[in-house]
Design an enzyme around this catalytic site. Structure first.
Site, mmCIF file in Angstrom:
data_model
loop_
_atom_site.group_PDB
_atom_site.id
_atom_site.type_symbol
_atom_site.label_atom_id
_atom_site.label_comp_id
_atom_site.label_asym_id
_atom_site.label_seq_id
_atom_site.Cartn_x
_atom_site.Cartn_y
_atom_site.Cartn_z
ATOM 1 N N HIS A 91 11.478 -4.697 8.647
ATOM 2 C CA HIS A 91 12.353 -3.680 8.037
ATOM 3 C C HIS A 91 12.520 -3.933 6.538
ATOM 4 C CE1 HIS A 91 13.720 -2.591 12.181
ATOM 5 N NE2 HIS A 91 13.553 -3.904 12.361
ATOM 6 N N SER A 127 1.517 0.852 -20.741
ATOM 7 C CA SER A 127 2.185 2.138 -20.929
ATOM 8 C C SER A 127 2.026 2.560 -22.382
ATOM 9 C CB SER A 127 3.669 1.991 -20.584
ATOM 10 O OG SER A 127 4.426 2.970 -21.242
ATOM 11 N N LYS A 138 5.311 -2.985 -20.586
ATOM 12 C CA LYS A 138 4.809 -2.683 -19.246
ATOM 13 C C LYS A 138 3.423 -3.275 -18.946
ATOM 14 C CE LYS A 138 6.393 -0.202 -16.532
ATOM 15 N NZ LYS A 138 6.563 1.237 -16.453
ATOM 16 N N GLU A 189 -1.965 1.054 -7.131
ATOM 17 C CA GLU A 189 -1.294 2.352 -6.948
ATOM 18 C C GLU A 189 -2.301 3.456 -6.656
ATOM 19 O OE1 GLU A 189 1.847 3.114 -10.094
ATOM 20 O OE2 GLU A 189 0.975 1.228 -10.779
#
Ligand code: ARG
Length: 471
Positions: A156, A277, A283, A290
């Protein structure tokens, strides 16, 4: 120039129809398979005395020339010639003259295209098993380097029980092993010769399908001519197997993205596999992971797309079946990218062992073990579970972890506790206590690494063996 099938037609094809029905823009990907199939077919025509050997030699020489021209980028495929099969036949005929028209004797584009797809996927399956093995090797190397790295196991997405990081990585090795096995199994159904089915019913020429099968090293021949030209199950299977591979890569991607966050900080992916970024200078984004996660959708889409094309399609060939290609090529490209990038990305991943260890020190993931401790001393497990629940609640109120409590504090909850509880609660003890086959104890994990290594060896042998057959 008129169409190869133009005889029956009194009018030109509408320009938009020509564009709409052509497949050359994408089936040109099958160019080498198409030539390979034609070479085997024409040899058979000669051997069976269906066309004179001189013509066979001319056509073979012509096909080799066409292949060289294509290699050098000298052939301009045209939409007017519809698909790769007719584009090649046309180019051949331009090269060798009218004799080129004998190549299509005893054959239809229906069995020809099916053959090309079988030849194409045979190669892709071997290539994919090879990529999977390389990714498994990278995961296995990381596992070997992390057989002492304790890491929070989750259910979970809540801390559950501490495990070895190696154990977690080995779960992915096992998932990929099933993927490789599924691909290897599917090979049996890809390795079948459809040629000789003709348009649907066979052919009036005395062809020798077994000769063609031997020429192309096919293990089996389709039994039924209708089935041979109508079957796209082997492509569906390939797309389904690809979908599961993407599902697995996507789960790993999601974990990598989480672990790369400041909140987890469990791993750092190498600079070479991340991007920055354009506005936020700090970043470092795990874009590859992704994107693999994101591209999973198109692979599932390609599977559902083809299943839907085939649903309620009458036998035998229907033009709908031309829709089997783009999704397949797209899937091949998507998986090639994902699998090829994942192996080096995992190999260069930095594991923040101390952060993982600190996480385990600051949680209650050893709680099950005190329950087991009391149960082993004779308290019914349900009762023990309740006692430990109260201890955890007490700890939360006191802002302490289980290892911070004194023996006196433990004794307030149960008289069964003694000094040994502090040893039992050490993360190493918790991990090593799970000493069952397939469990996370170090000794089990070391054996699991050995077993995985053995499986990889046999997959590698399979790749070498099949690569020689289909060369
Ligand atoms: N381009 C076609 C395809 O990919 C080849 C087979 C065409 N056969 C036919 N009878 N029109 O499916």
């Amino acid at each position: 120039m008129s169409k190869l099938w133009g005889g029956r037609f009194a009018k030109q094809t509408d320009q938009l129809v020509e564009e709409y029905t052509a497949s050359i823009t994408f089936d040109k990907e099958l160019v080498y398979e198409d030539i390979q199939g034609s070479l085997a077919h024409v040899k058979m025509l000669g051997k069976c005395g269906i066309i004179p050997q001189d013509d066979v030699d001319t056509i073979i020489e012509g096909l080799h020339k066409v292949r060289h021209m294509i290699d050098r980028g000298e052939v301009e495929f045209s939409i007017a010639d519809e698909d790769i099969h007719m584009n090649i036949e046309k180019t051949l005929t331009e090269k060798v003259g009218a004799v080129g028209g004998k190549l299509h004797t005893g054959r239809s584009r229906n069995d020809q295209v099916a053959l090309d797809m079988h030849l194409y996927l045979r190669k892709r399956v071997v290539e994919f098993v090879d990529y999977i093995v390389k990714l498994q090797e990278a995961l296995l190397d990381q596992a070997r380097a992390n057989t002492d790295t304790i890491f929070p196991g989750y259910t979970h997405l809540q801390r559950a029980q501490p495990i070895l990081f190696a154990h977690h990585l080995l779960a992915y090795v096992a998932m990929l092993q099933r993927d490789a096995e599924r691909l290897m199994d599917s090979y049996k159904r890809i390795d079948m010769l459809p040629l000789g089915a003709g348009a649907l019913a066979g052919t009036t020429f005395p062809i020798d399908r077994h000769f063609v099968a031997a020429e192309l090293n096919f293990g089996r021949i389709y039994d039924n001519s209708l089935d041979a030209v109508s079957d796209r199950d082997f492509i569906v299977e390939f797309l389904a197997n690809s979908s599961l591979i993407m599902a697995h890569l996507s789960r790993l991607s999601e974990e990598l993205v989480l672990w790369m966050s400041t909140e987890f900080d469990f791993v750092e992916l190498d600079d070479a596999f991340c991007t920055g970024s354009s506005i936020m200078p700090q970043k470092k984004n795990p874009d590859v992971a992704e994107l693999v996660r994101g591209k999973t959708g198109r692979v599932y889409g390609n599977l559902v797309g083809l299943l839907t094309v085939l649903k309620a399609l009458p036998l035998a060939y229907n033009k709908d079946m031309q829709e089997d290609k783009e999704g397949m090529f797209d899937t091949v490209r998507t998986l090639q990218g994902a699998l090829q990038l994942f192996a080096p990305m995992i190999a260069t991943m930095k594991v923040n062992k101390d952060v993982m260890r600190q996480a385990v020190n600051e949680d209650f993931s050893n709680a099950t073990d005190i329950a087991d401790y009391l149960a082993a001393k004779g308290l019914p497990f349900r009762k023990a579970h309740e006692v430990i629940g109260k201890i955890v609640l007490y700890c939360i109120e006191q802002k302490k972890y289980l290892l911070d409590l004194s023996l006196d504090e433990y004794l307030q909850f149960s008289k069964l506790f003694d000094e040994s509880i502090f040893q039992v609660l050490q993360p190493e003890s918790v991990v090593n206590a799970r000493n069952v086959f397939g469990g996370t104890a170090k000794n089990q994990v070391l054996q699991a690494i050995e077993r995985a290594d053995e499986q990889l060896r046999s997959a590698r042998d399979w790749v070498d063996h099949i690569a020689k057959i289909i060369r």
